[in-house]
Design an enzyme around this catalytic site. Sequence first.
Site, mmCIF file in Angstrom:
data_model
loop_
_atom_site.group_PDB
_atom_site.id
_atom_site.type_symbol
_atom_site.label_atom_id
_atom_site.label_comp_id
_atom_site.label_asym_id
_atom_site.label_seq_id
_atom_site.Cartn_x
_atom_site.Cartn_y
_atom_site.Cartn_z
ATOM 1 N N ASP A 343 0.821 -1.212 0.000
ATOM 2 C CA ASP A 343 0.000 0.000 0.000
ATOM 3 C C ASP A 343 0.857 1.265 0.000
ATOM 4 O O ASP A 343 0.434 2.319 0.470
ATOM 5 C CB ASP A 343 -0.898 0.028 1.249
ATOM 6 C CG ASP A 343 -1.720 -1.247 1.371
ATOM 7 O OD1 ASP A 343 -2.300 -1.659 0.360
ATOM 8 O OD2 ASP A 343 -1.764 -1.830 2.455
ATOM 9 N N SER A 368 2.634 6.874 0.483
ATOM 10 C CA SER A 368 1.779 6.021 1.306
ATOM 11 C C SER A 368 0.366 6.136 0.769
ATOM 12 O O SER A 368 -0.199 7.232 0.752
ATOM 13 C CB SER A 368 1.836 6.439 2.776
ATOM 14 O OG SER A 368 0.908 5.695 3.535
ATOM 15 N N ARG A 369 -0.204 5.028 0.326
ATOM 16 C CA ARG A 369 -1.528 5.079 -0.307
ATOM 17 C C ARG A 369 -2.661 5.139 0.709
ATOM 18 O O ARG A 369 -3.814 5.194 0.327
ATOM 19 C CB ARG A 369 -1.696 3.876 -1.228
ATOM 20 C CG ARG A 369 -0.663 3.828 -2.346
ATOM 21 C CD ARG A 369 -0.963 2.785 -3.401
ATOM 22 N NE ARG A 369 0.102 2.747 -4.388
ATOM 23 C CZ ARG A 369 1.100 1.892 -4.401
ATOM 24 N NH1 ARG A 369 1.166 0.961 -3.455
ATOM 25 N NH2 ARG A 369 2.029 1.926 -5.320
ATOM 26 N N VAL A 370 -2.315 5.109 1.987
ATOM 27 C CA VAL A 370 -3.318 5.308 3.035
ATOM 28 C C VAL A 370 -3.144 6.688 3.647
ATOM 29 O O VAL A 370 -4.073 7.471 3.771
ATOM 30 C CB VAL A 370 -3.232 4.197 4.099
ATOM 31 C CG1 VAL A 370 -4.233 4.439 5.209
ATOM 32 C CG2 VAL A 370 -3.470 2.836 3.463
#
Length: 510
Positions: A343, A368-370
């Site tokens: 992620d 960071s894809r979150v």
Amino acid sequence: MKTIMPGSPEDWLTQAQSCITRANLGPRVDAIGRVESIGDGVAMVSGLPDARLDELLYFARGQTGFVHTLDRDRIGCVLLDDAAQVEAGDTVTGSGEVVRVPVGEALLGRVVDPLGRPLDGGAPIRARRFDPVERPAPAIIERDLVVQPVQTGTLAIDAMFAIGRGQRELILGDRATGKTALAVDTIINQRTSDMICVYVAIGQKSSAVARVVDQVRRHGAPDRTIFVVASPAAAPGLQWIAPFAGFTMAEYFRDGGGHAVVVLDDLTKHAATHREIALLTGQPPGREAYPGDVFFLHSRLLERAARLSTEKGGGSLTALPIAETDAGNVSAYIPTNLISITDGQIILDAKLFAQGHKPAIDVGTSVSRVGGKTQLRVLRDASGTMRLDYAQFLELEMFTRFGEQPEPRVRAQIERGKRLRALLVQPLSSPLRVVDQVALVVALGEGLLDGMAVSEISSLRTRLPAWIDDHVPDLCAQIERTGQIDTAQRSALMTTVKALIESQPAGSAS
């Protein structure tokens, strides 16, 4: 067994006949195979037609192994013990079981191999139970949103690339660029949190593993950390199951409603071990000689990291896999596989490391894809456009190298960028608390650092935690508890930082 009371011979005969009738007598069939060939920790076995994939097998002299491949007339078995005493012709029997490892609180603070056998000279592990190393990942319906942060203590990550509980964040970089150090600092920072840490060393040198263990014992919370070590001299089977065993040990705490983080150091060596085993067992090679299932190997492993729903206890398991690149080539086979599975990725740059910028995080390519969904609100509000400002500073600095005299506004932006870069440089084993990070970032944004020399930033960062504890002790607990501060508390924090700056002796660079 009933005791036959003394009596007449007829009574004794009747009871004896009754016992014989109840006895389960009859033929028993045992499947026994034989080793056809053995080499490099892989045995080819014939005579076990009913053996299953991943089944645990026992060899004549006590060694164990697991079924890795199933061919028409033989099976490929990867040994979990020293293969020196296994010879062609030895007998092999199946167990009907898969490889299991001990789980439970007894593992905390211990250094063990992937099968849970102690490597620290301590007592044998008294496990709560034994769980399979290969377990299915939680279903989508069993998962919840990733909204809680994992505070790494590293300002560059927590402010710009926040990691959430249940996320999979890849740490990527060339050899000796600080990948392990970044992960170990994250483990050390959990000394004040409720997270259990599992460090899995796959094919790492014993001296490197010893340094990690020593750092955690001196600076972190070793009583809430498990060290799983598969050395380069260990059997290939142990190196292969090491990350799966680490996940199983961590899942015990996640399934109990707790929180855990697993560091896999590193999956590049794990992929090389998988390739070695695949070639020895006759699987067809693909790109870079890796077998076709290498993507599935790591995807089924990392998919086990998740935050569970409230109905499942609300626990979380965070994965921090590490991968090594060659000359910064992130488009190689294994790095691209891992980037597509995880992620987000923290990419470390060898040039930045050589320049002394540690941690050498490449802000332009890391992601960071979150991210902001998990970041504490107080830190998110403080960091704001920090990443964009830093990227603009790097571009402006590059242009000014050609000798152009920038206008005052651009010069001021460059000077502030230099102080931001100095803030992002952080010593080993010195994680920052959230309140310290907020104070530094807000002080930079408010211009409190503009009058300081860049060389004095490190001294300021070193003195800040104790200064905050002395002057605003309640603020730290407030931020840790709620993740927010109001305007008055922010003003008090800035007043405290300003007082620290004014008390800073001239030329106090460390």
